[in-house]
Design an enzyme around this catalytic site. Structure first.
Site, PDB file in Angstrom:
ATOM      1  N   LYS A 148     -33.053  -0.165  51.129  1.00 15.39           N
ATOM      2  CA  LYS A 148     -32.656  -0.610  49.787  1.00 15.39           C
ATOM      3  C   LYS A 148     -33.451  -1.861  49.475  1.00 15.39           C
ATOM      4  O   LYS A 148     -33.875  -2.576  50.380  1.00 15.39           O
ATOM      5  CB  LYS A 148     -31.156  -0.939  49.766  1.00 15.39           C
ATOM      6  CG  LYS A 148     -30.545  -0.926  48.387  1.00 15.39           C
ATOM      7  CD  LYS A 148     -30.163   0.472  47.954  1.00 15.39           C
ATOM      8  CE  LYS A 148     -29.688   0.499  46.515  1.00 15.39           C
ATOM      9  NZ  LYS A 148     -29.149   1.815  46.147  1.00 15.39           N
ATOM     10  N   ASP A 175     -31.863   2.141  40.875  1.00 17.43           N
ATOM     11  CA  ASP A 175     -30.457   1.773  41.101  1.00 17.43           C
ATOM     12  C   ASP A 175     -30.076   0.943  39.876  1.00 17.43           C
ATOM     13  O   ASP A 175     -30.717   1.074  38.825  1.00 17.43           O
ATOM     14  CB  ASP A 175     -30.309   0.979  42.417  1.00 17.43           C
ATOM     15  CG  ASP A 175     -28.845   0.776  42.827  1.00 17.43           C
ATOM     16  OD1 ASP A 175     -28.213   1.756  43.242  1.00 17.43           O
ATOM     17  OD2 ASP A 175     -28.313  -0.351  42.702  1.00 17.43           O
TER      18      ASP A 175
HETATM   19  P1  NDP Z   1     -27.148   1.244  35.660  1.00 14.36           P
HETATM   20  O1  NDP Z   1     -27.918  -0.019  35.687  1.00 14.36           O
HETATM   21  O2  NDP Z   1     -27.698   2.404  34.957  1.00 14.36           O
HETATM   22  O3  NDP Z   1     -25.684   0.964  35.101  1.00 14.36           O
HETATM   23  C1  NDP Z   1     -24.836   0.050  35.719  1.00 14.36           C
HETATM   24  C2  NDP Z   1     -23.577  -0.080  34.894  1.00 14.36           C
HETATM   25  O4  NDP Z   1     -22.627  -0.851  35.626  1.00 14.36           O
HETATM   26  C3  NDP Z   1     -23.792  -0.804  33.586  1.00 14.36           C
HETATM   27  O5  NDP Z   1     -22.861  -0.342  32.661  1.00 14.36           O
HETATM   28  C4  NDP Z   1     -23.517  -2.249  33.976  1.00 14.36           C
HETATM   29  O6  NDP Z   1     -23.099  -3.063  32.899  1.00 14.36           O
HETATM   30  C5  NDP Z   1     -22.388  -2.102  34.957  1.00 14.36           C
HETATM   31  N1  NDP Z   1     -22.445  -3.212  35.922  1.00 14.36           N
HETATM   32  C6  NDP Z   1     -23.453  -3.516  36.773  1.00 14.36           C
HETATM   33  N2  NDP Z   1     -23.186  -4.620  37.486  1.00 14.36           N
HETATM   34  C7  NDP Z   1     -21.977  -5.036  37.056  1.00 14.36           C
HETATM   35  C8  NDP Z   1     -21.146  -6.107  37.412  1.00 14.36           C
HETATM   36  N3  NDP Z   1     -21.515  -7.021  38.357  1.00 14.36           N
HETATM   37  N4  NDP Z   1     -19.953  -6.213  36.778  1.00 14.36           N
HETATM   38  C9  NDP Z   1     -19.588  -5.290  35.839  1.00 14.36           C
HETATM   39  N5  NDP Z   1     -20.330  -4.242  35.463  1.00 14.36           N
HETATM   40  C10 NDP Z   1     -21.513  -4.118  36.068  1.00 14.36           C
HETATM   41  O7  NDP Z   1     -26.855   1.584  37.209  1.00 14.36           O
HETATM   42  P2  NDP Z   1     -26.455   2.972  37.863  1.00 14.36           P
HETATM   43  O8  NDP Z   1     -25.600   3.747  36.951  1.00 14.36           O
HETATM   44  O9  NDP Z   1     -27.695   3.575  38.381  1.00 14.36           O
HETATM   45  O10 NDP Z   1     -25.628   2.492  39.135  1.00 14.36           O
HETATM   46  C11 NDP Z   1     -24.209   2.304  39.100  1.00 14.36           C
HETATM   47  C12 NDP Z   1     -23.666   2.346  40.520  1.00 14.36           C
HETATM   48  O11 NDP Z   1     -23.998   3.607  41.125  1.00 14.36           O
HETATM   49  C13 NDP Z   1     -24.221   1.296  41.484  1.00 14.36           C
HETATM   50  O12 NDP Z   1     -23.232   0.940  42.412  1.00 14.36           O
HETATM   51  C14 NDP Z   1     -25.339   2.043  42.202  1.00 14.36           C
HETATM   52  O13 NDP Z   1     -25.637   1.478  43.462  1.00 14.36           O
HETATM   53  C15 NDP Z   1     -24.678   3.408  42.347  1.00 14.36           C
HETATM   54  N6  NDP Z   1     -25.607   4.513  42.589  1.00 14.36           N
HETATM   55  C16 NDP Z   1     -26.600   4.817  41.687  1.00 14.36           C
HETATM   56  C17 NDP Z   1     -27.432   5.886  41.929  1.00 14.36           C
HETATM   57  C18 NDP Z   1     -28.436   6.345  40.941  1.00 14.36           C
HETATM   58  O14 NDP Z   1     -29.015   7.422  41.148  1.00 14.36           O
HETATM   59  N7  NDP Z   1     -28.690   5.631  39.863  1.00 14.36           N
HETATM   60  C19 NDP Z   1     -27.351   6.661  43.205  1.00 14.36           C
HETATM   61  C20 NDP Z   1     -26.227   6.298  44.034  1.00 14.36           C
HETATM   62  C21 NDP Z   1     -25.431   5.231  43.736  1.00 14.36           C
HETATM   63  P3  NDP Z   1     -24.059  -4.257  32.365  1.00 14.36           P
HETATM   64  O15 NDP Z   1     -25.073  -3.563  31.516  1.00 14.36           O
HETATM   65  O16 NDP Z   1     -23.154  -5.141  31.627  1.00 14.36           O
HETATM   66  O17 NDP Z   1     -24.659  -4.915  33.586  1.00 14.36           O
END
Ligand code: NDP
Length: 452
Positions: free
Chosen positions: A126, A166
């Site tokens: 990562k 991510d």
């Molecule tokens: P994105 O950046 O596309 O979206 C993240 C979302 O979560 C946004 O709505 C963001 O809001 C919110 N968010 C992020 N950090 C925080 C925080 N500290 N507090 C509150 N809200 C938060 O990311 P993904 O959808 O890709 O990833 C989401 C989760 O899924 C993560 O845990 C990631 O590790 C996991 N994941 C993702 C994969 C993928 O293929 N993309 C694969 C496996 C796991 P804001 O815009 O306000 O920051």
């Protein structure tokens, strides 16, 4: 923990007392390992647990870039190459202001067992940066990505380490980084996954994590005589994973009623339909707007701003199932109490480690079924693995073919973690089941490769 695992945990605490997310992930994992150390004494003799919690390599570097005002900005870049026991390091890059070594070590650690669960030959890693793309222009994001890759390129490669997206890293960022890698190395190879379709990306990769989460949830619920049909679902986040979770939930007849970002949540009692989701995709992915704007378009929905002093209201919405898809530790013990009091029966973890250890325990004790992240969100990396296959073969599979393989992988993960839970722990303890099934394959590979 028992004597063996406690000793390993104490050593980790002494080495890195301030890495709380990493120690949390290691603690939950070692609790599961209690159930197998007596059966497999060679693991203790060869210090497999002590070795597997230590990353093989960590790279940390400076990322200088120039903003639109001509000012020099400095961020910190990282790559944690956690384990190459079963294949090249593989795992996403996260760009978010909160990124630090503890978070990336926990993610690389979890990724190792997740990748093993997919059945594909991928090690775990990562990386990322404390750079936040939010509020930056395209040109700023491009300059940052180019500078980031100017250091990272010497540590990665299609047979060494294959990063992906991510939080904060989607198709745009992957594209800019791929372009810079190609320019620096003069080679067009599958060094990143999540690429654009016109330059080696796989169909279904953007959808894969959310779709995979819903596929495995469907399998788990059916195993319990339950279904998604007509069920109200809480979904947090509004990024990649949340969007495609909402899409597949709709396709399977469920009713997602919430979405959120770090500023607040929307609650649409009538359901977030595919038409409303199309608006959200445009808002978040193209206009890079905030979820609050959903209410401007759909005034019947409620918007509740996030007040970090109180329990998150999203976990107090009346629903059948919950899908945390934002970030780590978003479900605290107070939130878990609300979910239990509202009789939520199932939590499918789209985000990595979305529950604190106490929250997870409270829900397990109350009989809530939990699909842990390393199994439930493995669909993303699984399709990344399929993208690597297609790149090596210089072929592109159809959408239907990739989707069918994804579904098959998620079903296998369910069966394997379920069998491991029954054999070593208790029926439906998928947390133990996923940890044990993911770990044993890595452990056997480590045993076979000597002291490395
Ligand atoms: P994105 O950046 O596309 O979206 C993240 C979302 O979560 C946004 O709505 C963001 O809001 C919110 N968010 C992020 N950090 C925080 C925080 N500290 N507090 C509150 N809200 C938060 O990311 P993904 O959808 O890709 O990833 C989401 C989760 O899924 C993560 O845990 C990631 O590790 C996991 N994941 C993702 C994969 C993928 O293929 N993309 C694969 C496996 C796991 P804001 O815009 O306000 O920051």
């Amino acid at each position: 923990m028992n004597e063996v695992t406690e000793k390993v945990y104490q050593k980790a605490c002494q080495l890195d007392p301030n890495q709380k997310e990493y120690l949390q992930a290691v603690g939950v994992f070692l609790n599961s390992m209690d159930k197998i150390v007596d059966d497999r004494p060679e693991l203790t003799y060869h210090k497999i647990l002590e070795r597997v919690i230590e990353p093989e390599r960590v790279v940390m570097f400076r990322v200088p870039w120039i903003d639109d005002k001509g000012q020099l900005q400095i961020n910190r870049g990282f790559r944690v190459q956690h384990s190459s026991a079963i294949g090249p390091y593989k795992g996403g890059l996260r760009f978010h202001a909160s990124v630090n070594l503890s978070i990336l070590k926990f993610l690389g650690f979890e990724q190792t067992f997740k990748n093993s669960l997919t059945g594909l030959p991928m090690g775990g890693g990562k990386g990322g940066s404390d750079f936040s793309p939010r509020g930056k222009s395209d040109a700023e994001v491009m300059r940052f990505c180019q500078s980031f890759m100017t250091e990272l390129y010497r540590h990665i490669g299609p047979d060494t380490d294959v990063p992906a997206g991510d939080i904060g890293v989607g198709g745009r960022e992957v594209g800019y980084m791929f372009g810079q890698y190609k320019r620096l190395t003069n080679s067009f190879t599958g060094v990143l996954t999540g690429k654009g379709l016109s330059f080696g990306g796989s169909l279904i990769r953007p959808e894969a994590t959310g779709y995979g989460l819903v596929y495995i949830s469907d399998a788990i619920l059916k195993g319990e005589g339950l279904s998604l049909e007509g069920k109200r679902c809480i979904v947090s986040g509004s990024g990649n994973v949340a969007q495609y979770t909402v899409e597949k939930l709709n396709q399977l007849g469920a009713i997602p009623v919430t979405l959120s970002d770090s500023n607040g949540m929307i609650y649409d009692e009538e359901g977030i339909t595919l038409e409303k989701l199309a608006f959200v995709k445009q808002l978040k992915n193209v206009k890079r707007g905030r979820i609050a704007e959903y209410k401007d378009k759909y005034p019947q929905a409620n918007y509740i701003p996030r007040d970090k002093q109180i329990a998150n209201p999203i976990w107090d919405v009346k629903a059948d199932y919950a899908f945390p898809c934002a970030t780590q530790n978003e479900i605290t013990i107070e939130d878990a109490r609300n979910l239990v009091n509202n009789h939520v029966k199932y939590v499918g973890q789209g985000a990595n480690m979305p529950c604190t250890a106490e929250a997870e325990k409270l829900m397990m004790d109350a009989g809530v079924l939990i699909a842990p992240a390393k199994a439930a969100n493995a669909g993303g990396v699984a399709v990344s693995g399929l993208e690597m296959c297609q790149n090596s073969m210089r072929l592109a599979w159809t959408k239907e073919e990739v989707d069918a393989r994804l579904k098959n992988i998620m079903t296998n993960i369910y069966q394997n973690m379920s069998a491991a839970a029954d054999k070593y722990s208790e029926h439906n303890n998928f947390i133990d089941g996923a940890n044990i099934a993911g770990f044993l394959k890595v452990a056997d590979a480590m045993l076979g490769q000597g002291y490395v």
